[in-house]
Write a protein that holds these residues in place. Structure first.
Motif, PDB file in Angstrom:
ATOM      1  N   ILE A  61       0.852  -1.185   0.000  1.00 49.50           N
ATOM      2  CA  ILE A  61       0.000   0.000   0.000  1.00 49.50           C
ATOM      3  C   ILE A  61       0.890   1.238   0.000  1.00 49.50           C
ATOM      4  CG2 ILE A  61      -1.715   1.304   1.296  1.00 49.50           C
ATOM      5  CD1 ILE A  61      -2.762  -1.252   2.447  1.00 49.50           C
ATOM      6  N   CYS A  62       0.645   2.150  -0.952  1.00 44.22           N
ATOM      7  CA  CYS A  62       1.367   3.419  -0.953  1.00 44.22           C
ATOM      8  C   CYS A  62       0.508   4.439  -0.215  1.00 44.22           C
ATOM      9  CB  CYS A  62       1.588   3.920  -2.368  1.00 44.22           C
ATOM     10  SG  CYS A  62       2.433   2.740  -3.387  1.00 44.22           S
ATOM     11  N   HIS A  63       1.039   5.089   0.779  1.00 39.02           N
ATOM     12  CA  HIS A  63       0.180   5.967   1.557  1.00 39.02           C
ATOM     13  C   HIS A  63       0.193   7.405   1.099  1.00 39.02           C
ATOM     14  CE1 HIS A  63      -1.538   3.274   4.457  1.00 39.02           C
ATOM     15  NE2 HIS A  63      -0.410   2.605   4.400  1.00 39.02           N
ATOM     16  N   SER A  64       1.230   7.788   0.396  1.00 38.35           N
ATOM     17  CA  SER A  64       1.232   9.149  -0.119  1.00 38.35           C
ATOM     18  C   SER A  64       2.176   9.197  -1.313  1.00 38.35           C
ATOM     19  CB  SER A  64       1.687  10.118   0.965  1.00 38.35           C
ATOM     20  OG  SER A  64       1.440  11.430   0.527  1.00 38.35           O
ATOM     21  N   PHE A  65       2.187  10.332  -1.989  1.00 35.97           N
ATOM     22  CA  PHE A  65       3.114  10.494  -3.106  1.00 35.97           C
ATOM     23  C   PHE A  65       3.801  11.839  -2.956  1.00 35.97           C
ATOM     24  CE2 PHE A  65       0.298   7.235  -4.440  1.00 35.97           C
ATOM     25  CZ  PHE A  65       1.104   6.373  -5.146  1.00 35.97           C
ATOM     26  N   ILE A  72       5.272   7.139  -1.170  1.00 39.27           N
ATOM     27  CA  ILE A  72       5.731   7.084   0.214  1.00 39.27           C
ATOM     28  C   ILE A  72       4.970   5.944   0.854  1.00 39.27           C
ATOM     29  CG2 ILE A  72       5.838   8.270   2.423  1.00 39.27           C
ATOM     30  CD1 ILE A  72       5.838  10.888   0.858  1.00 39.27           C
ATOM     31  N   ASN A 119      -2.088   5.761  10.026  1.00 39.41           N
ATOM     32  CA  ASN A 119      -2.186   5.346   8.627  1.00 39.41           C
ATOM     33  C   ASN A 119      -1.355   6.228   7.691  1.00 39.41           C
ATOM     34  OD1 ASN A 119      -3.236   3.254   7.037  1.00 39.41           O
ATOM     35  ND2 ASN A 119      -4.769   4.598   6.147  1.00 39.41           N
ATOM     36  N   TYR A 120      -0.220   6.739   8.181  1.00 44.30           N
ATOM     37  CA  TYR A 120       0.669   7.527   7.330  1.00 44.30           C
ATOM     38  C   TYR A 120       1.578   6.619   6.512  1.00 44.30           C
ATOM     39  CZ  TYR A 120      -0.245  11.576  10.410  1.00 44.30           C
ATOM     40  OH  TYR A 120      -0.810  12.576  11.131  1.00 44.30           O
ATOM     41  N   GLU A 122       3.274   2.331   5.898  1.00 40.10           N
ATOM     42  CA  GLU A 122       2.984   0.903   5.888  1.00 40.10           C
ATOM     43  C   GLU A 122       4.026   0.137   6.724  1.00 40.10           C
ATOM     44  OE1 GLU A 122       0.260   0.154   4.774  1.00 40.10           O
ATOM     45  OE2 GLU A 122       0.361  -2.005   4.601  1.00 40.10           O
TER      46      GLU A 122
END
Lengths: 460, 250
Positions: A61-65, A72, A119-120, A122
């Motif tokens: 799971i990618c939590h941010s970009f 990220i 949840n920032y 993984e």
């Protein structure tokens, strides 16, 4: 598992920067870690244990970009950037004058836990500069993740670096705590390594890689016998190569990658377009920015090797050592092997479908499933997800091509590369329109000077 | 032409499917509609959800098509599109008539209804994936983790198992402000959904929370490589509509 490392020990190596606030440390050590490419959380499916915190999802799971479009997924930090090595391409080399910092294991654990429950992220990606010696560094890494697993009961994803040159026992201990391990190959050839990273040796890099591979193999045999045996590097191992710092060709790099997949059982090879952060005289200046297109083509070829059944020597050879800039590697292969096309969608075997540009692994599977119940036509292919604008030159449905196409290398290359001359599609991919006198695609071309003159004298 | 009029709920739609079979309708001339839009020369039948019939349908779907395909059908029904009920109904009909084996309900993508149900389920699945990625919890003063999301489709029910498995010992709450739905998970106990209720809750974040938000914002900023800056790619991967709920962009 008890690996004999006690979590609560006072860490004696930290006295110098103990006062540095966490914000600054995170800043320095994130900045130092950002050139590492691998940030995947894939390869492990693990349910939560109902007690601690965390689980793992096989797809990752990618939590941010971030602003550069890279994902990220993990908290990517260095344990320390106080490195004793002097690699020329590296920002953290000892001769570079930058602020230095070191995390305590507790700080890393708290950061990971607090980021994870919001949840920032993984999981954790822990790498490190070499402090004192490789074994000592590896012990620190090991101590940190032991703490995270056993005292903080973290059950999420952990990726750690195996430090080349560290004692095999410590690497093994880390392997039982981490989900993925990686050793960076850094440069594709031994000569390149000697030139740019005088403290690293190819043998030192390959030794832990082989050790992890053997460990994974042995662990798989153990797991067959004992279901609850401790698991060793379940997510497999990966590595990274810098592209564009030394003069190796794409052919060379892709061959090395294929060798790594076959001989070392790697899960992923990452390619990192070289960014000149140190300005060393041995490094190439890159006025056009990092070689991003080259990196992109290498990743495309990498996928062809792993999922599409291609071999490295099919894609490139000694005479053509670089990838085509205009065409992706699959299109490039297809136009050079037109003898094998067109492929009949309703009959072709799946390994041939996979070689058609515009058909991916999923669409190939869906085609095979769907053609059991009905004959497919081009409209159905569109629904299935085939990219027709690339595929139409190479496929037939029920013996017919979608449009009359000359199976000729130059013609197809022109069609694939030239935006304007491509067969026009509506927004839904299918469009039919009335033919008109002004249908010539050259119609919108600006009138040239010669033509104006000829028109003036009445020649046109 | 027969039209079963349902409300937008899985129970209601499955009851309609059951009744279509029970009353021996010709499937090509039967429609399950979620709207009240009248149809010419059609007979309207209003459907009341019936628990017994719903259970029977769920059992049959699981037995005949397997759990994965059943879940895909549920995802298609979670979609906001008005034709989801009809697509799912005809997919089921196609599957039962064609005697497909377990896990192969969606093989025949050349069929329009199957493709439509497949596409709806794929959209919802993508949305679920996005929410798993981009949902952010904030810690309130009493230690409860609170998250607010604005999904296009009704996906909270699919998110709860994931987060309940991940954070079993946390009190957390996901609020869907589009569908006005709360997913609530008390620590160590099973989760449940709550529709309606108080929508304008006063939110007091804890002091720790503000500190960690700042740390994460800084982390996201620092990890960007300037030389590779590519906001278009970032926008492709992380669409703007999610950003107003995310700490690193606020």
């Amino acid at each position: 598992m008890d690996c004999g490392i006690q979590g609560g020990d006072k860490v004696e190596y930290l006295v110098a920067d103990a006062a540095l606030p966490l914000t600054d440390k995170l800043n320095i050590l994130t900045d130092a870690a950002k050139y590492d490419v691998a940030c995947t959380s894939s390869g492990v499916e693990r349910k939560g244990n109902g007690q601690g915190i965390g689980n793992c999802v096989a797809a990752g799971i990618c939590h941010s970009f971030s602003g550069d479009g890279r994902c990220i997924s993990l908290l990517k930090i260095l344990l320390t950037n106080e490195c004793i090595y002097d690699c020329k391409y590296c920002r953290n080399r000892c001769s570079n004058d930058i602020p230095r910092a070191t995390f305590t294991p507790e700080e890393i654990c708290t950061l990971t836990m607090e980021f994870y429950r919001r949840n920032y992220i993984e999981g954790l990606f822990l790498s490190s500069g070499i402090i004192r010696n490789p074994t000592f560094t590896m012990e620190l890494i090991c101590r940190t993740i032991w703490l995270l697993r056993n005292q903080y009961h973290f059950n999420g994803y952990i990726h750690v670096k195996a430090i080349p040159g560290a004692a095999p026992e410590v690497i093994e201990q880390a392997g039982y705590l981490a989900d993925r391990m990686s050793v960076n190959l850094e440069l594709p050839t031994a000569e390149g390594l000697r030139l740019l990273a005088p403290n690293k040796h190819r043998k030192n890099i390959l030794t832990p890689m082989r050790q992890i591979q053997n460990g994974i193999q042995a662990n798989q045999n153990d797991l067959v016998l004992y279901r609850n045996a401790p698991r060793f590097v379940t997510g497999g191992q990966s590595t990274q190569m810098i592209v564009g710092a030394t003069p190796e060709s794409d052919y060379h790099i892709i061959n090395v990658a294929e060798g790594l997949y076959q001989k070392f059982g790697l899960k992923r090879v990452f390619y990192s377009a070289f960014v000149n952060v140190t300005g060393d005289k041995n490094l190439p200046a890159l006025p056009g920015g990092p070689p991003l297109l080259r990196e992109h083509r290498l990743y495309q070829a990498d996928w062809l090797l792993r999922f599409y059944g291609f071999r490295a020597e099919e894609l490139l050879d000694e005479k053509r050592p670089y990838f085509n800039v205009m065409l992706d590697p699959k299109e490039d292969w297809a136009v050079r092997h037109l003898g094998q096309f067109p492929v009949e969608i309703n009959r072709a075997p799946v390994n041939m479908l996979l070689r058609v540009p515009g058909v991916g692994v999923k669409s190939a599977q869906r085609i095979v499933a769907a053609r059991r119940s009905s004959k497919l036509n081009f409209n159905d292919l569109k629904k299935i997800g085939v990219v027709l604008k690339r595929a139409i030159y190479f496929i037939t449905c029920n013996g017919r091509m979608m449009y009359p196409v000359k199976l000729e290398e130059d013609y197809i290359v022109r069609q694939l590369t030239d935006e304007k001359e491509r067969i026009k599609f509506g927004s839904d991919g299918m469009s039919y329109r009335q033919l008109s006198l002004f249908d010539d695609s050259a119609f919108e071309r600006p009138v040239s000077k010669v033509e104006k003159l000829r028109a003036a004298v009445g020649e046109i | 032409m027969i039209v079963y009029r349902c409300e937008t709920s899985m129970e209601s739609i499955f009851t309609a499917v059951y009744r279509a079979y029970e009353e021996k309708r010709v499937h090509e001339e039967t429609i399950i509609s979620l709207t009240e839009e009248p149809l010419l020369f059609a007979e309207d039948i209003w459907v009341e959800p019936d628990e017994r019939k719903v259970c029977k349908v769920i059992n049959t779907l699981n037995r005949r098509f397997g759990q994965d395909n059943y879940l895909t059908l549920c995802m298609a029904l979670a979609s906001e599109d008005a034709d989801s009920a009809q697509a799912v109904y005809r997919t089921i009909v196609q599957g039962l008539a064609g005697n497909v084996s377990k896990g192969h309900l969606f093989d025949n993508l050349a069929d329009d209804y199957v493709h439509r149900a497949f596409a709806l389920a794929r959209t919802v699945n993508t949305e679920i994936g996005h929410q798993k990625q981009f949902l952010r919890f904030g810690e309130l003063e009493n230690g409860v983790l609170y998250s607010r999301i604005g999904p296009k489709n009704d996906v909270v029910v699919f998110l709860m198992p994931h987060f309940a498995d991940r954070l079993p010992m946390e009190n957390f709450m996901i609020y869907d402000d589009v569908h006005n739905l709360f997913g609530i998970h008390p620590a160590g106990r099973p989760w449940y959904l709550l529709r309606g209720g108080e929508t304008e809750l006063p939110i007091h974040l804890s002091e720790e929370e503000i500190r960690y938000q700042e740390l994460f914002r800084q982390f996201c900023h620092t990890i960007t490589i300037e030389e590779r800056k590519n906001t278009k790619l970032q926008r492709n991967m992380l669409p703007l509509r999610f950003r107003k709920y995310m700490v690193e962009f606020s």
